[in-house]
Design a protein around this motif. Structure first.
Motif, PDB file in Angstrom:
ATOM      1  N   PRO A 122     -10.894  -0.284  -4.065  1.00  0.00           N
ATOM      2  CA  PRO A 122     -10.132   0.576  -3.712  1.00  0.00           C
ATOM      3  C   PRO A 122     -10.484   0.910  -1.948  1.00  0.00           C
ATOM      4  CG  PRO A 122     -12.528   1.613  -4.054  1.00  0.00           C
ATOM      5  CD  PRO A 122     -12.359  -0.007  -4.792  1.00  0.00           C
ATOM      6  N   LEU A 123      -8.683   1.291  -2.044  1.00  0.00           N
ATOM      7  CA  LEU A 123      -8.333   1.611  -0.276  1.00  0.00           C
ATOM      8  C   LEU A 123      -9.296   2.745  -0.066  1.00  0.00           C
ATOM      9  CD1 LEU A 123      -4.744   0.905   0.779  1.00  0.00           C
ATOM     10  CD2 LEU A 123      -7.199  -0.321   0.731  1.00  0.00           C
ATOM     11  N   PRO A 124     -10.000   2.730   1.169  1.00  0.00           N
ATOM     12  CA  PRO A 124     -11.045   3.918   1.691  1.00  0.00           C
ATOM     13  C   PRO A 124      -9.706   5.150   1.974  1.00  0.00           C
ATOM     14  CG  PRO A 124     -10.673   2.690   3.026  1.00  0.00           C
ATOM     15  CD  PRO A 124      -9.689   1.550   1.914  1.00  0.00           C
ATOM     16  N   ALA A 145      -0.737   6.786   3.520  1.00  0.00           N
ATOM     17  CA  ALA A 145      -1.616   7.019   5.075  1.00  0.00           C
ATOM     18  C   ALA A 145      -1.330   6.889   6.050  1.00  0.00           C
ATOM     19  CB  ALA A 145      -3.350   7.235   4.257  1.00  0.00           C
ATOM     20  N   LEU A 146      -1.172   5.308   6.166  1.00  0.00           N
ATOM     21  CA  LEU A 146      -1.075   5.174   7.359  1.00  0.00           C
ATOM     22  C   LEU A 146       0.591   4.878   7.836  1.00  0.00           C
ATOM     23  CD1 LEU A 146      -2.771   1.744   6.752  1.00  0.00           C
ATOM     24  CD2 LEU A 146      -3.794   3.636   7.858  1.00  0.00           C
ATOM     25  N   ILE A 159       3.045   1.961   9.011  1.00  0.00           N
ATOM     26  CA  ILE A 159       2.732   0.760   7.654  1.00  0.00           C
ATOM     27  C   ILE A 159       3.410   1.743   6.289  1.00  0.00           C
ATOM     28  CG2 ILE A 159       1.627  -0.959   6.060  1.00  0.00           C
ATOM     29  CD1 ILE A 159      -0.311  -1.304   8.379  1.00  0.00           C
ATOM     30  N   SER A 160       4.120   1.148   5.683  1.00  0.00           N
ATOM     31  CA  SER A 160       4.653   2.044   5.114  1.00  0.00           C
ATOM     32  C   SER A 160       3.808   1.816   3.294  1.00  0.00           C
ATOM     33  CB  SER A 160       6.169   1.419   4.498  1.00  0.00           C
ATOM     34  OG  SER A 160       6.217   0.673   3.666  1.00  0.00           O
ATOM     35  N   ALA A 161       3.995   3.243   2.226  1.00  0.00           N
ATOM     36  CA  ALA A 161       3.486   3.329   1.107  1.00  0.00           C
ATOM     37  C   ALA A 161       3.666   2.159   0.462  1.00  0.00           C
ATOM     38  CB  ALA A 161       3.800   4.673   1.280  1.00  0.00           C
ATOM     39  N   GLN A 162       5.002   1.755   0.507  1.00  0.00           N
ATOM     40  CA  GLN A 162       5.427   1.057  -0.795  1.00  0.00           C
ATOM     41  C   GLN A 162       4.402  -0.667  -0.294  1.00  0.00           C
ATOM     42  OE1 GLN A 162       9.433  -0.489   0.150  1.00  0.00           O
ATOM     43  NE2 GLN A 162       9.410  -1.145  -2.200  1.00  0.00           N
ATOM     44  N   ILE A 163       4.685  -0.929   1.574  1.00  0.00           N
ATOM     45  CA  ILE A 163       3.959  -2.177   1.664  1.00  0.00           C
ATOM     46  C   ILE A 163       2.794  -2.294   1.436  1.00  0.00           C
ATOM     47  CG2 ILE A 163       3.168  -3.537   4.015  1.00  0.00           C
ATOM     48  CD1 ILE A 163       6.148  -2.733   4.599  1.00  0.00           C
ATOM     49  N   LEU A 218      -8.533  -0.402   8.956  1.00  0.00           N
ATOM     50  CA  LEU A 218      -7.310   0.049   9.093  1.00  0.00           C
ATOM     51  C   LEU A 218      -7.548   1.526   8.887  1.00  0.00           C
ATOM     52  CD1 LEU A 218      -4.738  -2.189   7.459  1.00  0.00           C
ATOM     53  CD2 LEU A 218      -5.014  -2.271   9.951  1.00  0.00           C
ATOM     54  N   ALA A 219      -6.778   2.599   9.367  1.00  0.00           N
ATOM     55  CA  ALA A 219      -7.404   3.985   9.332  1.00  0.00           C
ATOM     56  C   ALA A 219      -5.946   4.890   9.489  1.00  0.00           C
ATOM     57  CB  ALA A 219      -8.119   4.007  10.246  1.00  0.00           C
TER      58      ALA A 219
END
Ligand SMILES: [Fe+2]
Ligand SMILES: [Fe+2]
Ligand SMILES: [Fe+2]
Lengths: 217, 231
Positions: free
Chosen positions: A10-12, A17-18, A22-26, A85-86
């Motif tokens: 799972p993504l943390p 969130a980015l 970086i778009s949510a769709q990407i 990434l964060a």
């Protein structure tokens, strides 16, 4: 003879969130489709390989190697990438979260800006699909930092190499938002680099950096 | 193109004969590259003409931005390599080779690609005929079987690259070959028909569903252009 089955970690953080870097769709396509496909193909290849080992079928085993390298590389690279990434608002996204690493970056490149320029040049020099990594290389008692680019899904798994953070330069990593403007993607990604993770990997061992992969079997 | 090359060669020998100074050598490099500059070819159809197989947005970005970047970068590195040659700097020439291959390959590949596509109203998707159709049937049994093999080759590209129907210049027979990144079809093989498997070629419309793009593109393949390349 059974083969291990890898699952999508799972993504943390949430898919959005980015944003806006970086778009949510990407993020959603990249994680739930691209990364998942590497895992699905890896599991299938490992299963076929286990059967070929059991049947002493060496030609099938050899023919599977390239596919295993590619799909395992895709799984390893993306697993490390999500963790490095964060969200930009997080304290982890500031280089002050990596005091020891930054010290060595300065010792190596002069200052943080020069390092970022060198990293950017390396990323934009990739011809085709690939990744750029900041890597710690350990030889005996010595260790140094270096920038490495890899093609397609080749992972950083050489002897003594610890990947500190990586940037995905496949077009799927930025195209829906940045189109052919990859220089802007490379510029913006600095806002969402997880320096806390980078510091942990820098201070840790090779096994520490890769332990999340074991956890996702 | 041949006559341009010949003229350039003649000019070179003429200047060499007069023992060029550094200044005239630099002038020669400039002249050669203004004359021989690569330019972005016009598309033989509108950006939206390949819809619904390939969206107008993809075609416009692909042609105006991606292809054009290969053209301008190729010209830049060609100039640099000419300068390195003029200075007899061998290591600089060697260092520039991969850049020339990449950007020159990108220019050549995309130029061939635009030609081997056509809107359905202009014959796109019409099956091949004549000698090329026969060669494909001889090697693959049928056009359907060939397309299935070609799509499997496209799906097997690990990273960025192209799949090509090529003709072996030694045997005359056709085959399917994949090339990494912008490696062009040169040497023993002649390019007949190419499909771009870079993500930029389909991502805005198909995202990760690249198999759908590989299937849809056959509706706009210009087999007439392929037949002209086949010898
Ligand atoms: Fe790509
Ligand atoms: Fe990716
Ligand atoms: Fe392309």
């Amino acid at each position: 003879m059974s083969a291990p089955t890898y699952t999508l970690p799972p993504l943390p953080y949430a898919y959005d969130a980015l944003e806006p870097h970086i778009s949510a769709q990407i993020m959603e396509l990249h994680h739930s489709k691209h990364h998942q496909t590497y895992i699905t193909n890896l599991n299938a290849a490992l299963k076929t390989q286990a059967e070929a080992v059991h049947a002493s079928d060496i030609t099938t085993q050899v023919s599977l190697q390239q596919g295993i390298r590619f799909n395992a590389g895709g799984h390893i690279n993306h697993s490390l990438f999500w963790q490095n990434l964060a969200p930009a608002s997080s304290g982890d996204a500031k280089s002050s979260a990596a005091p020891q690493l930054v010290k060595q970056i300065k010792a190596t490149w002069g200052d943080e800006d020069k390092f970022r320029d060198a990293f950017k040049t390396a990323l934009l020099g990739i011809q085709g699909s690939g990744w750029g990594w900041l890597v710690k290389v350990e030889t005996g008692n010595e260790q140094r930092l270096t920038i490495v680019t890899t093609k397609d899904q080749d992972p950083v798994v050489g002897k003594g190499e610890v990947p500190i953070f990586g940037v995905d330069m496949w077009e799927h990593a930025y195209y829906l938002q940045y189109l052919n403007g990859k220089a802007a993607y490379v510029e913006n990604i600095w806002n969402v680099i997880n320096w806390k993770t980078a510091e942990d990997r820098y201070l840790g061992t090779r096994a520490d950096a890769f332990k999340l992969l074991k956890a996702s079997i | 193109m041949n006559s341009t090359l010949l003229r350039t060669t003649a000019l070179r020998s003429a200047l060499r004969a007069s023992a060029p100074t550094a200044a005239t050598r630099a002038g020669l490099a400039g002249t050669t590259f203004v004359r021989g500059k690569a330019t972005l070819p016009d598309l033989p159809y509108d950006y939206g003409a390949l819809e619904p197989s390939i969206s107008g947005a993809i075609m416009e970005l692909h042609h105006k931005n991606h292809h054009n970047t290969y053209v301008t970068s190729f010209n830049t590195f060609s100039e640099q390599i000419a300068e390195a040659k003029a200075k007899e700097d061998i290591t600089a020439q060697i260092a520039l080779q991969p850049l020339l291959n990449f950007h020159g390959g990108g220019h050549v590949n995309h130029t061939l690609f635009w030609e081997n596509l056509a809107p359905t109203a202009q014959g796109g998707g019409e099956p091949p005929s004549g000698a090329l159709a026969k060669a494909i049937n001889d090697s693959y049994g049928s056009l359907d079987a060939f397309q299935t093999k070609f799509n499997a080759a496209l799906a097997g590209v690990q990273g960025s690259g192209w799949a090509w129907l090529v003709q072996d210049t030694q045997t005359g027979s056709v085959g399917i070959k994949t090339y990494a990144n912008q490696d062009p079809v040169v040497g023993q093989f002649r390019p007949i028909l190419g499909i771009d498997a870079w993500e930029h070629a389909y991502y805005l419309q198909y995202q990760n569903r690249k198999a759908e793009y590989f299937k849809a593109i056959w509706n706009v393949i210009n087999w007439k252009a392929a037949e002209k390349r086949f010898q």
